[in-house]
Design a protein around this motif. Structure first.
Motif, PDB file in Angstrom:
ATOM      1  N   LEU A 190       0.841  -1.206   0.000  1.00  0.00           N
ATOM      2  CA  LEU A 190       0.000   0.000   0.000  1.00  0.00           C
ATOM      3  C   LEU A 190       0.870   1.247   0.000  1.00  0.00           C
ATOM      4  O   LEU A 190       1.968   1.248   0.552  1.00  0.00           O
ATOM      5  CB  LEU A 190      -0.919   0.002   1.224  1.00  0.00           C
ATOM      6  CG  LEU A 190      -1.988  -1.087   1.243  1.00  0.00           C
ATOM      7  CD1 LEU A 190      -2.693  -1.121   2.586  1.00  0.00           C
ATOM      8  CD2 LEU A 190      -2.985  -0.880   0.119  1.00  0.00           C
ATOM      9  N   PRO A 191       0.382   2.337  -0.602  1.00  0.00           N
ATOM     10  CA  PRO A 191       1.179   3.570  -0.711  1.00  0.00           C
ATOM     11  C   PRO A 191       1.165   4.398   0.571  1.00  0.00           C
ATOM     12  O   PRO A 191       0.283   5.205   0.791  1.00  0.00           O
ATOM     13  CB  PRO A 191       0.475   4.324  -1.838  1.00  0.00           C
ATOM     14  CG  PRO A 191      -0.947   3.880  -1.745  1.00  0.00           C
ATOM     15  CD  PRO A 191      -0.899   2.450  -1.290  1.00  0.00           C
ATOM     16  N   ARG A 214       0.909   5.478   4.668  1.00  0.00           N
ATOM     17  CA  ARG A 214      -0.092   5.180   5.693  1.00  0.00           C
ATOM     18  C   ARG A 214      -1.125   6.293   5.782  1.00  0.00           C
ATOM     19  O   ARG A 214      -1.702   6.523   6.824  1.00  0.00           O
ATOM     20  CB  ARG A 214       0.587   5.028   7.050  1.00  0.00           C
ATOM     21  CG  ARG A 214       1.147   3.668   7.268  1.00  0.00           C
ATOM     22  CD  ARG A 214       1.594   3.589   8.659  1.00  0.00           C
ATOM     23  NE  ARG A 214       2.327   4.813   8.928  1.00  0.00           N
ATOM     24  CZ  ARG A 214       3.378   4.914   9.686  1.00  0.00           C
ATOM     25  NH1 ARG A 214       3.810   3.887  10.311  1.00  0.00           N
ATOM     26  NH2 ARG A 214       3.988   6.052   9.864  1.00  0.00           N
ATOM     27  N   ALA A 254      -3.730   5.239   0.986  1.00  0.00           N
ATOM     28  CA  ALA A 254      -3.494   3.844   1.361  1.00  0.00           C
ATOM     29  C   ALA A 254      -4.778   3.205   1.869  1.00  0.00           C
ATOM     30  O   ALA A 254      -5.097   2.067   1.519  1.00  0.00           O
ATOM     31  CB  ALA A 254      -2.393   3.753   2.411  1.00  0.00           C
ATOM     32  N   GLU A 289      -7.010   2.526  -1.082  1.00  0.00           N
ATOM     33  CA  GLU A 289      -6.553   1.362  -1.840  1.00  0.00           C
ATOM     34  C   GLU A 289      -6.926   0.071  -1.108  1.00  0.00           C
ATOM     35  O   GLU A 289      -7.394  -0.882  -1.728  1.00  0.00           O
ATOM     36  CB  GLU A 289      -5.038   1.425  -2.057  1.00  0.00           C
ATOM     37  CG  GLU A 289      -4.451   0.194  -2.713  1.00  0.00           C
ATOM     38  CD  GLU A 289      -4.891  -0.043  -4.144  1.00  0.00           C
ATOM     39  OE1 GLU A 289      -4.800  -1.203  -4.606  1.00  0.00           O
ATOM     40  OE2 GLU A 289      -5.331   0.910  -4.820  1.00  0.00           O
ATOM     41  N   TRP A 313      -3.850  -2.676   9.953  1.00  0.00           N
ATOM     42  CA  TRP A 313      -4.818  -2.916   8.890  1.00  0.00           C
ATOM     43  C   TRP A 313      -6.089  -3.415   9.579  1.00  0.00           C
ATOM     44  O   TRP A 313      -6.021  -4.337  10.397  1.00  0.00           O
ATOM     45  CB  TRP A 313      -4.344  -4.002   7.949  1.00  0.00           C
ATOM     46  CG  TRP A 313      -3.100  -3.723   7.159  1.00  0.00           C
ATOM     47  CD1 TRP A 313      -3.039  -3.383   5.842  1.00  0.00           C
ATOM     48  CD2 TRP A 313      -1.742  -3.793   7.601  1.00  0.00           C
ATOM     49  NE1 TRP A 313      -1.731  -3.240   5.446  1.00  0.00           N
ATOM     50  CE2 TRP A 313      -0.911  -3.479   6.519  1.00  0.00           C
ATOM     51  CE3 TRP A 313      -1.138  -4.082   8.830  1.00  0.00           C
ATOM     52  CZ2 TRP A 313       0.478  -3.462   6.602  1.00  0.00           C
ATOM     53  CZ3 TRP A 313       0.233  -4.047   8.921  1.00  0.00           C
ATOM     54  CH2 TRP A 313       1.027  -3.740   7.817  1.00  0.00           C
ATOM     55  N   TYR A 315      -6.500   1.666   7.002  1.00  0.00           N
ATOM     56  CA  TYR A 315      -5.082   1.372   7.121  1.00  0.00           C
ATOM     57  C   TYR A 315      -4.436   2.588   7.727  1.00  0.00           C
ATOM     58  O   TYR A 315      -4.706   3.730   7.325  1.00  0.00           O
ATOM     59  CB  TYR A 315      -4.523   1.094   5.727  1.00  0.00           C
ATOM     60  CG  TYR A 315      -3.020   0.943   5.644  1.00  0.00           C
ATOM     61  CD1 TYR A 315      -2.384  -0.139   6.233  1.00  0.00           C
ATOM     62  CD2 TYR A 315      -2.250   1.861   4.953  1.00  0.00           C
ATOM     63  CE1 TYR A 315      -1.016  -0.301   6.122  1.00  0.00           C
ATOM     64  CE2 TYR A 315      -0.887   1.712   4.835  1.00  0.00           C
ATOM     65  CZ  TYR A 315      -0.263   0.622   5.421  1.00  0.00           C
ATOM     66  OH  TYR A 315       1.083   0.468   5.316  1.00  0.00           O
TER      67      TYR A 315
END
Length: 121
Positions: free
Chosen positions: A38-39, A41, A45, A48, A97, A116
């Motif tokens: 994931l990009p 935090r 993110a 996504e 998560w 996330y």
């Protein structure tokens, strides 16, 4: 005799530091497939992760299927609250998560979402 005590103490301290590093950094804890790559935090993110969760768990779906799939990926499950959580420590941050869902009287998930994020010192 004193040097053997010093060596023994040094080994004990080194072992304690190694155990602490493994606890803090959790190098062997594998990130779940659904949460990998994931990009950052921040908001993108979570968006996504949310998209991945909604794609993997099209609704309506038996809540037991969601529980089984997330448990297989290493999430901790609370069926009382319908939430699955996974966290990983990595000094100075802890990444989390979470997937949560609503269940109807027939045991079908009717809504699902995910977030996330993390907490840093």
């Amino acid at each position: 005799m004193l040097s053997k005590l010093m060596i023994g103490a040094g080994v004990l301290i080194a072992a304690a530091l190694l155990a602490l590093a493994i606890f803090v950094f959790e190098p062997f804890k594998r990130i779940p497939d659904i949460g990998r790559g994931l990009p950052g935090r921040d908001g993108p993110a979570s968006e996504e992760l949310r998209a991945r969760v909604k794609a993997q768990f099209p609704l309506p779906m038996a809540s037991t299927d969601i529980v089984s799939a997330l448990a297989a990926q290493g999430f901790d499950i609370s069926t009382v609250h319908n939430v699955a959580s996974f966290s990983k420590n990595g000094f100075p941050c802890r990444t989390v998560w979470q997937v949560f869902w609503e269940v109807d009287d027939a045991g079908q998930a009717t809504a699902i979402d995910a977030v996330y994020g993390g907490v840093c010192l």
